[in-house]
Design an enzyme around this catalytic site. Structure first.
Site, PDB file in Angstrom:
ATOM      1  N   ILE A  19      31.919 -16.502 -29.928  1.00 29.14           N
ATOM      2  CA  ILE A  19      30.949 -15.959 -28.726  1.00 29.14           C
ATOM      3  C   ILE A  19      29.531 -15.418 -29.421  1.00 29.14           C
ATOM      4  O   ILE A  19      28.386 -15.855 -28.551  1.00 29.14           O
ATOM      5  CB  ILE A  19      31.514 -14.957 -27.951  1.00 29.14           C
ATOM      6  CG1 ILE A  19      32.853 -15.273 -27.357  1.00 29.14           C
ATOM      7  CG2 ILE A  19      30.646 -14.451 -26.747  1.00 29.14           C
ATOM      8  CD1 ILE A  19      33.765 -14.308 -26.471  1.00 29.14           C
ATOM      9  N   TYR A  73      45.051  -3.110 -31.030  1.00 28.18           N
ATOM     10  CA  TYR A  73      43.720  -3.839 -30.775  1.00 28.18           C
ATOM     11  C   TYR A  73      42.888  -3.480 -29.473  1.00 28.18           C
ATOM     12  O   TYR A  73      41.775  -3.419 -29.425  1.00 28.18           O
ATOM     13  CB  TYR A  73      44.092  -5.302 -30.738  1.00 28.18           C
ATOM     14  CG  TYR A  73      42.984  -6.208 -30.356  1.00 28.18           C
ATOM     15  CD1 TYR A  73      41.791  -6.244 -30.709  1.00 28.18           C
ATOM     16  CD2 TYR A  73      43.264  -6.943 -29.101  1.00 28.18           C
ATOM     17  CE1 TYR A  73      40.751  -7.158 -30.347  1.00 28.18           C
ATOM     18  CE2 TYR A  73      42.307  -7.923 -28.469  1.00 28.18           C
ATOM     19  CZ  TYR A  73      41.105  -7.811 -29.074  1.00 28.18           C
ATOM     20  OH  TYR A  73      40.094  -8.680 -28.811  1.00 28.18           O
TER      21      TYR A  73
END
Length: 341
Positions: free
Chosen positions: A33, A167
């Protein structure tokens, strides 16, 4: 025309007037990204700096910025390094914070990189901004995994957060850190929760960073696609160009300050539908498969983003259909797969 030379989807004209002549830092800017964002920023007339230590296995790839390599500055600075962040944030108008440990499977066996990179690294970056550049505007890209299993669909920003892994917890913690630095120290920020992003420039060496792109690799390798369970689990898959537009609009608008915004697609797709579409585009075959133990432990069930808030505040909605996004992704990797696997 080569996909590298192909024009990106046109961005709203209002963005050029907001960004042209400004300076921006993209942490993790050699990744999936981040590199797409850096290319879009250069196209808008922004002086772009990329900070990426190119840690092994995290998807950083110098080829990702091939179209703009002579027009960006790249440093190997690590967000955990205070001196590197002091230099990186100096003079920046925008800081797009995309660097992070993004392997949710790894976090099941070793949670410490999540804590070290996502939590400590974010704190180091925000401290650098507090001491050296409080005027910069920060955009943070977290994950829809911060919500955990959906209580109801679609999932809005007011839904409870009950993440299932370190995470996702570390992303939620990083978000909270940035929120505090805005409220206490006046460092303007926007907090985004991204859904399943796919498209060009993602790493393709393993399956831990995004199911759509991994399916693309399997299909291009001529292997059968494996759809776990009965294939009816729902997701909202978002093409990367649409994601980049949302990030830029969030950075450009004062209406987005201190907001938490979902960046996804309210059009649900099942994994079976994804496999069928890829099979149509590539001729690949597919079949059902049982969940592996690690995937079953992480599987949150159906997830579809409620994007009514970002649509209301910024006028953003996805513009790329799954069929078009997959076709563009396949075209890119057909040309450049030797750079990615």
């Amino acid at each position: 025309m080569s996909p590298l030379a192909a024009p990106v989807a046109p961005l709203p004209s209002s963005l050029r007037s907001r960004f042209e002549g400004s300076r921006a830092l993209v942490t993790g800017g050699l990744g999936f990204i981040g590199s797409n964002l850096a290319i879009a920023l250069v196209d808008l007339g922004v002086d772009v700096s990329i900070c990426d230590p190119m840690l092994p296995g995290y998807g950083a790839n110098l080829f990702n910025i091939e179209p703009v390599k002579s027009r960006v500055r790249v440093s190997g600075g690590d967000i955990r390094n205070a001196e590197a962040m002091k230099k990186a944030v100096d003079g920046q108008d925008f800081v797009f914070h995309l660097a992070g440990q993004v392997d949710h499977i790894l976090s099941l066996t070793d949670p410490f990189p999540d804590i070290d990179i996502n939590v400590k690294g974010t704190a180091v970056l925000m401290e650098a901004l507090k001491h050296h550049n409080r005027k910069a505007r920060v955009v943070y890209t977290g994950t829809r995994g911060q919500y955990g299993p959906a209580v109801s669909l679609p999932v809005s920003e007011t839904a409870p957060t009950h993440p299932k892994g370190l995470y996702e917890i570390s992303n939620l913690t990083a978000e909270k850190i940035i929120e505090v630095y805005d409220e206490v120290h006046g460092i303007a920020s926007v907090l985004l929760r991204l859904t399943n992003i796919y498209g060009p420039r993602a790493q393709m060496k393993h399956s831990r960073y995004g199911v759509v792109n991994w399916f693309v690799r399997v299909a291009l390798d001529g292997k059968p696609l494996q759809v776990f369970g009965d294939g009816t689990i729902k997701r909202d898959f978002l093409y990367v160009d649409d994601c980049i537009e949302a990030i830029l609009l969030s950075a450009a608008s004062e209406r987005a300050r201190r907001e938490i915004l979902n960046v996804g697609d309210d059009r649900a797709t099942t994994f079976r539908e994804l496999a069928v579409e890829l099979a149509r585009l590539t001729g690949a075959t597919w079949s059902f498969a049982p969940f592996s133990a690690e995937r079953k432990a992480q599987e949150p069930g159906d997830f579809v983003s409620d994007i009514s808030k970002i649509r209301r505040l910024l006028g953003w909605s996805p513009r790329t259909s799954l069929a078009d996004g997959l076709a563009r992704t396949l075209d890119y990797y057909r040309h450049y797969k030797d750079r990615y696997w």
